[in-house]
Write an enzyme that holds these catalytic residues in place. Sequence first.
Site, mmCIF file in Angstrom:
data_model
loop_
_atom_site.group_PDB
_atom_site.id
_atom_site.type_symbol
_atom_site.label_atom_id
_atom_site.label_comp_id
_atom_site.label_asym_id
_atom_site.label_seq_id
_atom_site.Cartn_x
_atom_site.Cartn_y
_atom_site.Cartn_z
ATOM 1 N N ASP A 1 -4.513 13.285 -27.896
ATOM 2 C CA ASP A 1 -5.297 13.902 -28.974
ATOM 3 C C ASP A 1 -4.699 13.448 -30.305
ATOM 4 O OD1 ASP A 1 -6.381 15.577 -30.897
ATOM 5 O OD2 ASP A 1 -6.121 17.401 -29.692
ATOM 6 N N ILE A 2 -5.488 12.820 -31.139
ATOM 7 C CA ILE A 2 -4.974 12.260 -32.392
ATOM 8 C C ILE A 2 -4.444 13.346 -33.327
ATOM 9 C CG2 ILE A 2 -7.163 12.240 -33.701
ATOM 10 C CD1 ILE A 2 -5.522 9.106 -33.949
ATOM 11 N N ASN B 1 -17.665 9.270 -41.449
ATOM 12 C CA ASN B 1 -18.976 8.699 -41.792
ATOM 13 C C ASN B 1 -18.977 8.382 -43.281
ATOM 14 O OD1 ASN B 1 -19.874 11.242 -43.203
ATOM 15 N ND2 ASN B 1 -19.746 12.027 -41.109
ATOM 16 N N ASP C 1 -13.680 13.304 -35.981
ATOM 17 C CA ASP C 1 -13.752 13.759 -37.377
ATOM 18 C C ASP C 1 -13.679 15.288 -37.431
ATOM 19 O OD1 ASP C 1 -14.103 13.646 -40.103
ATOM 20 O OD2 ASP C 1 -16.142 12.858 -40.056
ATOM 21 N N SER D 1 -15.793 4.043 -33.981
ATOM 22 C CA SER D 1 -17.177 3.598 -33.695
ATOM 23 C C SER D 1 -17.609 3.641 -32.230
ATOM 24 C CB SER D 1 -17.455 2.175 -34.221
ATOM 25 O OG SER D 1 -17.614 2.172 -35.620
ATOM 26 N N GLY E 1 -17.732 6.251 -30.166
ATOM 27 C CA GLY E 1 -18.297 7.525 -29.712
ATOM 28 C C GLY E 1 -19.770 7.563 -30.060
HETATM 29 P P1 ADP Z 1 -17.720 7.386 -34.109
HETATM 30 O O1 ADP Z 1 -18.790 8.165 -34.830
HETATM 31 O O2 ADP Z 1 -16.942 6.450 -35.031
HETATM 32 O O3 ADP Z 1 -18.228 6.700 -32.880
HETATM 33 P P2 ADP Z 1 -16.574 9.622 -32.558
HETATM 34 O O4 ADP Z 1 -15.749 10.729 -33.091
HETATM 35 O O5 ADP Z 1 -17.943 9.958 -32.044
HETATM 36 O O6 ADP Z 1 -16.627 8.485 -33.704
HETATM 37 O O7 ADP Z 1 -15.781 8.905 -31.372
HETATM 38 C C1 ADP Z 1 -14.733 8.011 -31.560
HETATM 39 C C2 ADP Z 1 -13.737 8.169 -30.419
HETATM 40 O O8 ADP Z 1 -12.883 9.274 -30.697
HETATM 41 C C3 ADP Z 1 -14.357 8.441 -29.047
HETATM 42 O O9 ADP Z 1 -13.693 7.614 -28.088
HETATM 43 C C4 ADP Z 1 -14.017 9.920 -28.813
HETATM 44 O O10 ADP Z 1 -13.868 10.199 -27.429
HETATM 45 C C5 ADP Z 1 -12.681 10.002 -29.498
HETATM 46 N N1 ADP Z 1 -12.160 11.348 -29.830
HETATM 47 C C6 ADP Z 1 -12.799 12.534 -29.936
HETATM 48 N N2 ADP Z 1 -11.926 13.512 -30.233
HETATM 49 C C7 ADP Z 1 -10.686 12.933 -30.303
HETATM 50 C C8 ADP Z 1 -9.363 13.403 -30.546
HETATM 51 N N3 ADP Z 1 -9.112 14.681 -30.813
HETATM 52 N N4 ADP Z 1 -8.336 12.482 -30.530
HETATM 53 C C9 ADP Z 1 -8.567 11.180 -30.293
HETATM 54 N N5 ADP Z 1 -9.792 10.683 -30.054
HETATM 55 C C10 ADP Z 1 -10.835 11.546 -30.052
#
Ligand code: ADP
Length: 180
Positions: free
Chosen positions: A17-18, A31, A41, A124, A126
């Site tokens: 988890d980031i 965005n 985000d 990008s 997700g």
């Molecule tokens: P985008 O709109 O740029 O595609 P998203 O947030 O929809 O961004 O997804 C980007 C990536 O981040 C996806 O692989 C998603 O699974 C991942 N993601 C979602 N939550 C977390 C988190 N808490 N930590 C790390 N990665 C995450």
Amino acid sequence: MTQLRVNQSVIEIVQGDITQQDTEAIGNAANSRLAGGGGVDGAIHRAGGPSIMDELRAKYKGCPTGSAVITGGGNLKAKYVIHAVGPIYSRSSKDAKLLSSAYRTSLELCTQHKISSIAFPSISTGVYGYPVEEASRIALDTVKEYLKGHPEIKLVRFVLFDNKTFKVYEDALKEMELIS
Ligand code: ADP
């Protein structure tokens, strides 16, 4: 965890988890309105608290695709959040350039702010629909090229949320190791 050494720096791939990372900065997949949203985000704004959005509103009027802006980290362990805007996948040849530029601009902000470690999510891939195989190669190549000329950045960690994305990044890094 898998690592690739680039001169004195390291590229690292982990599943996690980031919002929990202890790097000096974390990257956000933002965005272009910098309006917050779902996915990573939303998670970063929830964990970091309202000061991040307050700072975005006060300092920036959005951010073009392929670029990035920086704020403090609020309640996060990371001191900074770098909000990078990746492209919505459109199958055009511009996609790759914009995705690469989102990572490169983020790394340039690290250099400018003397940040020596950053964790990135998979920008990008997700809601924005970028195929992970392609996106992972672009992300890793861009970081590797930047690190070659910028030893001041010691650690770039990719933090992949789900196991499938993690495996794809891990394979891409191993492939790079074989050809480097
Ligand atoms: P985008 O709109 O740029 O595609 P998203 O947030 O929809 O961004 O997804 C980007 C990536 O981040 C996806 O692989 C998603 O699974 C991942 N993601 C979602 N939550 C977390 C988190 N808490 N930590 C790390 N990665 C995450």
